[in-house]
Design an enzyme around this catalytic site. Structure first.
Site, PDB file in Angstrom:
ATOM      1  N   MET A  30       1.080  -1.300   0.122  1.00 32.85           N
ATOM      2  CA  MET A  30       0.039  -0.260  -0.051  1.00 32.85           C
ATOM      3  C   MET A  30       0.662   1.376  -0.099  1.00 32.85           C
ATOM      4  O   MET A  30       0.264   2.369   0.386  1.00 32.85           O
ATOM      5  CB  MET A  30      -1.095   0.050   1.093  1.00 32.85           C
ATOM      6  N   HIS A  37       9.044  -3.444   3.687  1.00 33.14           N
ATOM      7  CA  HIS A  37       8.528  -3.750   2.105  1.00 33.14           C
ATOM      8  C   HIS A  37      10.001  -3.922   1.256  1.00 33.14           C
ATOM      9  O   HIS A  37       9.690  -4.809   0.465  1.00 33.14           O
ATOM     10  CB  HIS A  37       8.129  -2.366   1.570  1.00 33.14           C
ATOM     11  N   GLU A 148       5.655 -11.711   7.364  1.00 37.24           N
ATOM     12  CA  GLU A 148       4.879 -12.180   8.602  1.00 37.24           C
ATOM     13  C   GLU A 148       4.485 -11.105   9.586  1.00 37.24           C
ATOM     14  O   GLU A 148       3.473 -11.582  10.423  1.00 37.24           O
ATOM     15  CB  GLU A 148       5.840 -13.243   9.117  1.00 37.24           C
TER      16      GLU A 148
END
Ligand code: AMP
Length: 287
Positions: A30, A37, A148
């Site tokens: 997002m 990321h 995770e």
């Protein structure tokens, strides 16, 4: 680095790459990128010859009182970070392109989305599974990487891939943390210095639970209590849930005999934070 905004164009890009024998890795995000990321992107780069990152703040996965409008966005900064990986292609669609008028098909994984965040965010995982299914059909990846950090999301996607025969390998990546233990999150940008200090109790509580298991404790309730003491000592923190569940099914458990997930969701002011750890009990000693 190519930026594609239209689903049809992305599909043509993917089809051309596949026909040329390329292996496509995909990292759905997002945006408002951080090291968590980027770790997924580096692994995707390693595993495939083409790396596609989607940047899309998916409106359907936010509840009516959630932070869709204030969710942090900085596309130029994101692009500079992705360029450095390097990412081949950024897919950044408009909501109206992914959800045209008349949209009515949803993907719903059942049991796996009932507890934890699913209990407090009705419709959230249905929206996540749906947008990821759409991204898989648009980007046509061979491999897709998920963190995770969003453990229930990861398990939901794994379930969907298995149940609906998606021909995509799902790779789970470990949680990336700040030096002091706070799990990286785009939402950390909302925190005041005081809230950030309180938020540290979340990762500390997870470590306290892990220490209990290491000491030989096997009752989930005792792990929860050890974590609760740490959370209660933190200032501005409102715990939404603190659970010990089976790491595979996400069902609550009493006695720890297989890997468990210790999962916490808590509010620091108006910011909702989640964190977790998987604990694996050592094998019972042979008599
Ligand atoms: P988001 O942009 O928050 O939707 O996250 C996109 C992907 O990055 C998801 O697969 C997340 O689980 C993953 N992710 C987010 N934060 C972290 C982190 N701290 N460590 C590892 N992966 C993360």
């Amino acid at each position: 680095m190519e930026i594609i905004r239209e689903a049809g164009q992305m599909q043509r890009w993917a089809e051309t790459a596949r026909l040329a024998g390329e292996k496509i890795a995909c990292v759905p995000t997002m945006g408002y990128l951080h090291e968590g990321h980027l770790s997924l992107m580096r692994e995707g780069r390693r595993r495939a010859s083409r790396l596609v990152v989607s940047v899309f703040v998916n409106p359907t996965q936010f509840g009516p009182s959630e932070d869709l409008n204030s969710y942090p966005r900085d596309f130029d900064r994101d692009c500079a970070l992705m360029e450095a990986i390097p990412v081949d292609t950024v897919f950044a669609p408009q909501p109206a392109d992914l959800y045209p008028p008349g949209f009515q098909t949803w993907v719903e994984a059942a049991e796996i989305t009932r507890g934890l965040c699913g209990a407090y965010r009705p419709g959230h995982f249905r929206a996540v599974a749906t947008v990821v299914a759409k991204l898989f059909n648009i980007i046509k990846p061979h491999v897709a990487l998920f963190g995770e950090k969003d453990y229930q999301q990861l398990r939901t996607i794994e379930q969907m891939v298995r149940d609906l025969n998606f021909d995509v390998e799902i790779v789970a990546m470990p949680i990336v943390r700040e030096a002091d233990g706070l799990a990286m999150s785009s939402r950390n940008a909302y925190l005041s210095p005081e809230q950030r200090a309180s938020a540290l109790a979340i990762s500390r509580a997870l470590r306290a639970a892990g220490q209990k298991l290491a000491q030989g404790v096997r009752r989930a309730q005792e792990l929860r209590e050890a974590a609760r003491v740490v959370l209660d000592a933190a200032g501005e923190l409102n715990v939404q849930y603190l659970e010990v569940v089976d790491a595979q099914t996400l069902e609550p458990i009493g006695l720890i005999e297989a890997p468990v997930l210790v999962a916490i969701a808590a509010w620091a002011g108006r910011t909702r934070l989640i964190d977790n750890c998987v604990l694996v009990p050592p094998p019972a000693p042979t008599p």
